[in-house]
Write a protein that holds these residues in place. Structure first.
Motif, PDB file in Angstrom:
ATOM      1  N   HIS A 111     -31.359 -14.359   6.687  1.00 20.54           N
ATOM      2  CA  HIS A 111     -32.729 -14.852   6.889  1.00 20.54           C
ATOM      3  C   HIS A 111     -33.695 -13.718   7.273  1.00 20.54           C
ATOM      4  N   HIS A 115     -37.274 -12.172   5.607  1.00 19.36           N
ATOM      5  CA  HIS A 115     -38.607 -11.893   6.164  1.00 19.36           C
ATOM      6  C   HIS A 115     -39.107 -10.526   5.722  1.00 19.36           C
ATOM      7  N   SER A 137     -40.543 -12.778  14.869  1.00 18.31           N
ATOM      8  CA  SER A 137     -40.459 -14.205  14.540  1.00 18.31           C
ATOM      9  C   SER A 137     -40.212 -15.005  15.809  1.00 18.31           C
ATOM     10  N   ASP A 301     -41.301 -19.168   7.777  1.00 19.19           N
ATOM     11  CA  ASP A 301     -40.110 -19.424   6.978  1.00 19.19           C
ATOM     12  C   ASP A 301     -40.450 -20.047   5.619  1.00 19.19           C
TER      13      ASP A 301
END
Ligand code: KG4
Ligand code: ZN
Length: 338
Positions: A111, A115, A137, A301
């Motif tokens: 993940h 980003h 984040s 996201d």
């Protein structure tokens, strides 16, 4: 190469179709905020149940918007971690089922790498290695040295709260519902950033580490004081935001001075912050540094960033659809992933 991306690591059920890691043909995100807001944070069990309810429709929706069918898809990409385990398994199980049924390759994506590559969506330039990334984040705050799509090293990280977490907790103190970051940002734009002098954390020696818990506590004590009870919330928000941006920009500049980088990349949900974007733009323009600052829809996201990362990392991350597993604590560096 057309990649169907699936992202369910937290509370957004997201799907996307991206060509060659760059052109976003469709990007769908079903926000679950309404289901979590009354609890003041994300309830993992609710998040995973919502993913189960929403994901198939989100896949169909992305294909429908793109005017595509499964036959047009060359590969599948899914977030395998880090994140909430119950949420991750919904995306991973669906992606495995699709890859197996369609007989297409499957890529398991980190993940946080997503980003980073979000900054290159819908832009003509390929990633200019080596570059420095400030990744901020809700769960992570780190400075990353990106040597190539698969060689990345964390050079500074937070000791306590992530930047987004500090935003959300401070927003709560100001009476803003979860997730408070975006609303605190809007409130701060109406306040005076010099009204209150909140502390800026400085790491010892030449460390590039970050810390936000002292700042959050300082805002809390201030709000409980006589002066704080009468202060304008807009001024408190603006002064808090100024402290966060000062700390992030100071560490980013220190990291940038350490070695040669071709560019700076801003990423993660907090990268959508107006003051942080303005500060980075200002600094990069006056120092002639190329900066990649994604539009807000690619900061938070989304699945386009997952599809794009699979394309950039395609030689290193392809797996057999039947063996891919979700990993809530997935290591950041690819060498460390088993
Ligand atoms: O990257 P992200 O969507 O999810 C995680 O992987 O954590 O980041 C969400 C975080 C939340 O803490 C949210 O409050 C924060 O990003 N955020 C913002 C803004 N937009 C989102 N924080 C400050 N200013 C914003 N404009
Ligand atoms: Zn994220």
């Amino acid at each position: 190469m057309l990649v169907l991306g699936i992202e369910t690591s937290c509370d957004d059920t997201a799907t996307a179709l991206v060509r060659d890691g760059r052109d976003v043909i469709a990007s769908v995100s079903t926000n679950q905020d309404a289901f979590h807001a009354k609890y003041g944070g994300i309830v993992p069990e609710i998040a995973s149940r919502q993913h189960v309810a929403l994901l198939s429709a989100a896949v169909e929706d992305a294909l429908g918007r793109a005017g595509a069918t499964f036959d047009d898809v060359d590969a599948l990409a899914v977030t395998r971690g880090p994140g909430l385990i119950g949420s991750l398994v919904v995306g991973v199980a669906s992606a495995k089922a699709l890859a197996f049924a369609l007989d297409k390759p499957l890529y398991g994506v980190n993940h946080l790498h997503g980003h980073i590559f979000a900054a290159f969506l819908d832009r003509p330039e390929p990633p200019p290695y080596p570059f420095l990334t400030l990744l901020v984040s809700g769960g992570h705050s780190q400075l990353v040295n990106v040597e190539s799509a698969t060689r990345m090293t964390i050079v500074g990280r937070t000791h306590d709260d992530a930047a987004g977490e500090a935003y959300d907790k401070t927003a709560r103190l100001l009476g803003i519902a979860y997730p408070g970051g975006p609303e605190l940002d809007r409130m701060a734009q109406r306040g005076n950033p010099r009204a209150h002098a909140f502390p800026r954390h400085r790491p010892a020696g030449d460390s590039l580490d970050l810390s936000f818990s002292g700042l959050k506590t300082s805002v809390r004590y201030f709000l409980e004081s006589d002066g704080g009870r009468n202060a304008k919330p807009e001024d408190v928000a603006a002064s808090f935001q100024a402290a966060v941006v000062d700390v992030l920009m100071a560490r980013l500049q220190a990291a940038f001075a350490r070695r040669h980088y071709k560019a700076v990349v801003l990423s993660g949900g907090v990268a959508a912050n107006s003051a942080l974007q303005a500060a980075l733009r200002n600094w990069s323009e006056s120092n002639n540094v190329t900066a990649f600052i994604p539009p807000p829809r690619y900061c938070t996201d989304n699945a386009a960033m997952i599809a794009a990362t699979a394309y950039h990392q395609r030689d290193a991350t392809r797996v057999d659809p039947l063996t891919l597993s979700a990993d809530p604590n997935l290591a950041f560096e690819l060498d460390a992933v088993s």
